[in-house]
Write an enzyme that holds these catalytic residues in place. Structure first.
Site, PDB file in Angstrom:
ATOM      1  N   ASP A 127       3.376  -0.293  11.745  1.00 44.21           N
ATOM      2  CA  ASP A 127       3.197  -1.925  12.522  1.00 44.21           C
ATOM      3  C   ASP A 127       4.411  -2.840  11.947  1.00 44.21           C
ATOM      4  OD1 ASP A 127       2.551  -2.501   9.847  1.00 44.21           O
ATOM      5  OD2 ASP A 127       0.879  -3.337  10.418  1.00 44.21           O
ATOM      6  N   GLY A 158       0.877  -1.132  -0.024  1.00 40.15           N
ATOM      7  CA  GLY A 158      -0.098   0.139  -0.067  1.00 40.15           C
ATOM      8  C   GLY A 158       1.002   1.357  -0.066  1.00 40.15           C
ATOM      9  N   ASP A 205       5.678  -5.137   5.731  1.00 40.05           N
ATOM     10  CA  ASP A 205       5.914  -6.570   6.102  1.00 40.05           C
ATOM     11  C   ASP A 205       5.973  -7.492   4.916  1.00 40.05           C
ATOM     12  OD1 ASP A 205       6.371  -6.410   8.685  1.00 40.05           O
ATOM     13  OD2 ASP A 205       4.302  -6.685   9.202  1.00 40.05           O
ATOM     14  N   ARG A 212       0.705  -5.042  -5.002  1.00 34.13           N
ATOM     15  CA  ARG A 212       0.786  -5.936  -3.663  1.00 34.13           C
ATOM     16  C   ARG A 212       1.009  -7.322  -4.522  1.00 34.13           C
ATOM     17  NH1 ARG A 212      -1.142  -4.004   1.037  1.00 34.13           N
ATOM     18  NH2 ARG A 212      -2.475  -2.252   0.796  1.00 34.13           N
ATOM     19  N   MET A 247      -8.158   3.580   8.981  1.00 31.10           N
ATOM     20  CA  MET A 247      -7.260   2.310   8.493  1.00 31.10           C
ATOM     21  C   MET A 247      -6.265   1.540   9.773  1.00 31.10           C
ATOM     22  SD  MET A 247      -5.986   2.641   4.741  1.00 31.10           S
ATOM     23  CE  MET A 247      -7.056   2.629   3.653  1.00 31.10           C
ATOM     24  N   GLY A 248      -6.314   0.606   9.593  1.00 29.35           N
ATOM     25  CA  GLY A 248      -5.508  -0.426  10.683  1.00 29.35           C
ATOM     26  C   GLY A 248      -6.355  -1.585  10.937  1.00 29.35           C
ATOM     27  N   ARG A 249      -5.706  -2.699  10.253  1.00 28.99           N
ATOM     28  CA  ARG A 249      -6.240  -3.854  10.271  1.00 28.99           C
ATOM     29  C   ARG A 249      -5.873  -4.731  11.462  1.00 28.99           C
ATOM     30  NH1 ARG A 249      -7.007  -7.584   5.090  1.00 28.99           N
ATOM     31  NH2 ARG A 249      -7.679  -5.674   3.759  1.00 28.99           N
ATOM     32  N   ARG A 257     -23.932   9.689  13.449  1.00 30.56           N
ATOM     33  CA  ARG A 257     -23.191   9.621  11.964  1.00 30.56           C
ATOM     34  C   ARG A 257     -22.013   8.627  11.969  1.00 30.56           C
ATOM     35  NH1 ARG A 257     -27.976  10.802  11.425  1.00 30.56           N
ATOM     36  NH2 ARG A 257     -28.754  12.503  10.141  1.00 30.56           N
ATOM     37  N   ASP A 286       0.536   2.201   8.523  1.00 34.20           N
ATOM     38  CA  ASP A 286      -0.136   1.299   9.686  1.00 34.20           C
ATOM     39  C   ASP A 286       0.787   1.518  11.008  1.00 34.20           C
ATOM     40  OD1 ASP A 286      -2.403   0.735   8.459  1.00 34.20           O
ATOM     41  OD2 ASP A 286      -1.466  -1.057   7.629  1.00 34.20           O
ATOM     42  N   GLU A 328     -10.283   0.116  11.719  1.00 32.25           N
ATOM     43  CA  GLU A 328     -11.269  -0.864  10.570  1.00 32.25           C
ATOM     44  C   GLU A 328     -11.048  -2.089  11.102  1.00 32.25           C
ATOM     45  OE1 GLU A 328      -9.616  -0.995   6.745  1.00 32.25           O
ATOM     46  OE2 GLU A 328      -7.592  -1.323   7.431  1.00 32.25           O
ATOM     47  N   THR A 356       5.027   2.353   5.984  1.00 30.72           N
ATOM     48  CA  THR A 356       3.586   2.075   6.199  1.00 30.72           C
ATOM     49  C   THR A 356       2.883   3.010   7.092  1.00 30.72           C
ATOM     50  OG1 THR A 356       1.871   0.679   7.030  1.00 30.72           O
ATOM     51  CG2 THR A 356       4.134   0.184   7.843  1.00 30.72           C
ATOM     52  N   HIS A 394      -8.851   5.554   2.052  1.00 33.09           N
ATOM     53  CA  HIS A 394      -7.434   5.915   1.262  1.00 33.09           C
ATOM     54  C   HIS A 394      -7.106   7.497   1.419  1.00 33.09           C
ATOM     55  CE1 HIS A 394      -8.545   1.791   0.081  1.00 33.09           C
ATOM     56  NE2 HIS A 394      -7.413   1.846  -0.157  1.00 33.09           N
TER      57      HIS A 394
HETATM   58  O1  F6P Z   1      -1.040  -0.432   3.828  1.00 25.16           O
HETATM   59  C1  F6P Z   1      -1.953  -1.134   4.728  1.00 25.16           C
HETATM   60  C2  F6P Z   1      -3.208  -0.605   4.718  1.00 25.16           C
HETATM   61  O2  F6P Z   1      -3.409   0.807   4.867  1.00 25.16           O
HETATM   62  C3  F6P Z   1      -4.432  -1.070   5.808  1.00 25.16           C
HETATM   63  O3  F6P Z   1      -4.374  -0.297   7.022  1.00 25.16           O
HETATM   64  C4  F6P Z   1      -5.669  -1.338   4.943  1.00 25.16           C
HETATM   65  O4  F6P Z   1      -6.597  -2.337   5.215  1.00 25.16           O
HETATM   66  C5  F6P Z   1      -5.129  -1.747   3.476  1.00 25.16           C
HETATM   67  O5  F6P Z   1      -3.652  -0.823   3.396  1.00 25.16           O
HETATM   68  C6  F6P Z   1      -5.923  -1.227   2.461  1.00 25.16           C
HETATM   69  O6  F6P Z   1      -5.069  -1.346   1.136  1.00 25.16           O
HETATM   70  P1  F6P Z   1      -5.845  -1.274  -0.238  1.00 25.16           P
HETATM   71  O7  F6P Z   1      -7.326  -1.018  -0.235  1.00 25.16           O
HETATM   72  O8  F6P Z   1      -5.016  -0.152  -0.706  1.00 25.16           O
HETATM   73  O9  F6P Z   1      -5.416  -2.763  -0.831  1.00 25.16           O
END
Ligand code: F6P
Length: 340
Positions: free
Chosen positions: A128, A10, A102, A71, A168-170, A264, A126, A220, A124, A270
């Site tokens: 992380d 990303g 990573d 990716r 964001m932040g999976r 709301r 993130d 997220e 990143t 992004h």
């Molecule tokens: O780069 C990590 C990240 O920002 C995550 O937090 C997010 O879930 C993901 O990328 C989404 O990436 P894309 O929609 O660009 O594949």
């Protein structure tokens, strides 16, 4: 020496200053650089362009990546891995500098294991990556999220509403944590903590009672019990691509149903990854890009340039890739000091 450089995974603010630093540091020592396009895809498919100092003018403050990204996992199949090695040989690349998170760094480690000279640079939004104290992209993403939450505060206060901002932040909640701390959220939800609905709604109610509105920020990746849907496909590294509707909308529904407060939600997605890098990220990216070249010139391939405290240093790939760096208990403790 001939350097290769790619940006994978990303995108995030800071990639362009990092590319600039690689090219300029290499050129300063009389070394050439070739850029590979769209991450590992460019190395696999031989999509390349020479990069000279003139090509990187003005990149210190520009968002995105002039090299493009993807990716793509170059080691998904042996045949593709062979193409990667062939491309590097065709361009006579001595050391490839892989700028990524990573997944990109894991592919870089694999290439190093196959006998190629590789140095990693972590990035990143993130924040992380395990081996480094900060990744570039993070502070820029948080600045966008803080701005969003402060705007939401104005409208929430005007309408006496609750608002939920999804960021964001999976797997790691750094962006939510920093946003909640810096913008004064009443409740901040991160994936590192189990969701406790009673405690969460209590915070929202207290904020509404005290000020007539409530501000929530959520990663997220927070697990509400109802798994966020998949968009139906996976990326090259096997990660599920998430459906657009996320936890923010679900939380807003729950708040409205359980507290009666009009609520709301907003998902900035992004937007957090675009725009000019913050000053901290420009400087960190410049330091790490230059350090990657220095490591290569010192013969320290198989390493990742990282930030430790205030110092930039090199560490082996294995140390940088020991799993996701999640939010630690001391940060959570600080965060909850400010809960409503
Ligand atoms: O780069 C990590 C990240 O920002 C995550 O937090 C997010 O879930 C993901 O990328 C989404 O990436 P894309 O929609 O660009 O594949």
């Amino acid at each position: 020496m001939r350097f290769g450089v790619l940006t994978g995974g990303g995108d995030c603010p800071g990639l362009n200053p990092a590319i600039r630093a690689v090219v300029r540091r290499a050129a300063a020592g009389g070394h050439a650089t070739v850029g590979f396009l769209d991450g590992w895809k460019g190395v696999r498919d031989n999509l390349a362009r020479p990069l000279v100092s003139q090509d990187v003018v003005g990149l210190e403050g520009r968002g995105g990546t002039i090299l493009g990204t993807s990716r793509t996992n170059p080691f998904a199949r042996d045949e593709e891995a062979r193409k990667v090695v062939a491309t590097l040989e065709r361009h006579r690349v001595d050391v490839l500098i892989a700028i990524g998170g990573d997944d990109t760094l894991a592919a870089a480690r694999e290439l190093h294991r196959r006998g190629k000279g590789v140095v990693g640079v972590p990035k990143t939004m993130d924040n992380d990556v395990r081996g480094t104290d900060w990744t570039f992209g993070f502070h820029s993403a948080v600045a966008v999220a803080v701005d969003a939450l402060e705007r939401l505060r104005d409208t929430a206060a005007s309408h006496h509403r609750a608002v939920v901002l999804e960021v964001m932040g999976r797997d790691a909640g750094w962006v939510a944590l920093a946003t909640g701390l810096a913008a004064g959220a009443d409740a901040t939800l991160v994936p590192e903590e189990p969701y406790d609905e009673t405690a969460f709604l209590g915070r929202v109610r207290r904020a509404i009672e005290a000020r007539g509105c409530a501000l929530v920020v959520a990663s997220e990746g927070v697990d509400l019990g109802l798994k966020r849907g998949s968009a139906g496909s996976k990326d090259g590294f096997g990660h599920e691509i998430l459906a657009q509707r996320g936890v923010g909308a679900d939380l807003a529904q729950r708040i409205q149903k359980e507290t009666g407060a009009e609520t709301r939600s907003a998902q900035i997605g992004h937007i957090q990854r675009g725009g000019a890098p913050e000053i901290f990220d420009r400087i960190l990216a410049s330091r790490l890009g230059a350090a990657a070249v220095d490591l290569a010139l010192a013969g320290k391939v198989g390493q990742v340039a990282v930030l430790r405290g205030t110092e930039v240093t090199g560490i082996p790939f294995d140390e940088a890739l020991g799993g996701t760096r999640t939010v630690s208990p001391d940060w959570l403790d600080l965060l909850h000091t400010f809960d409503a």
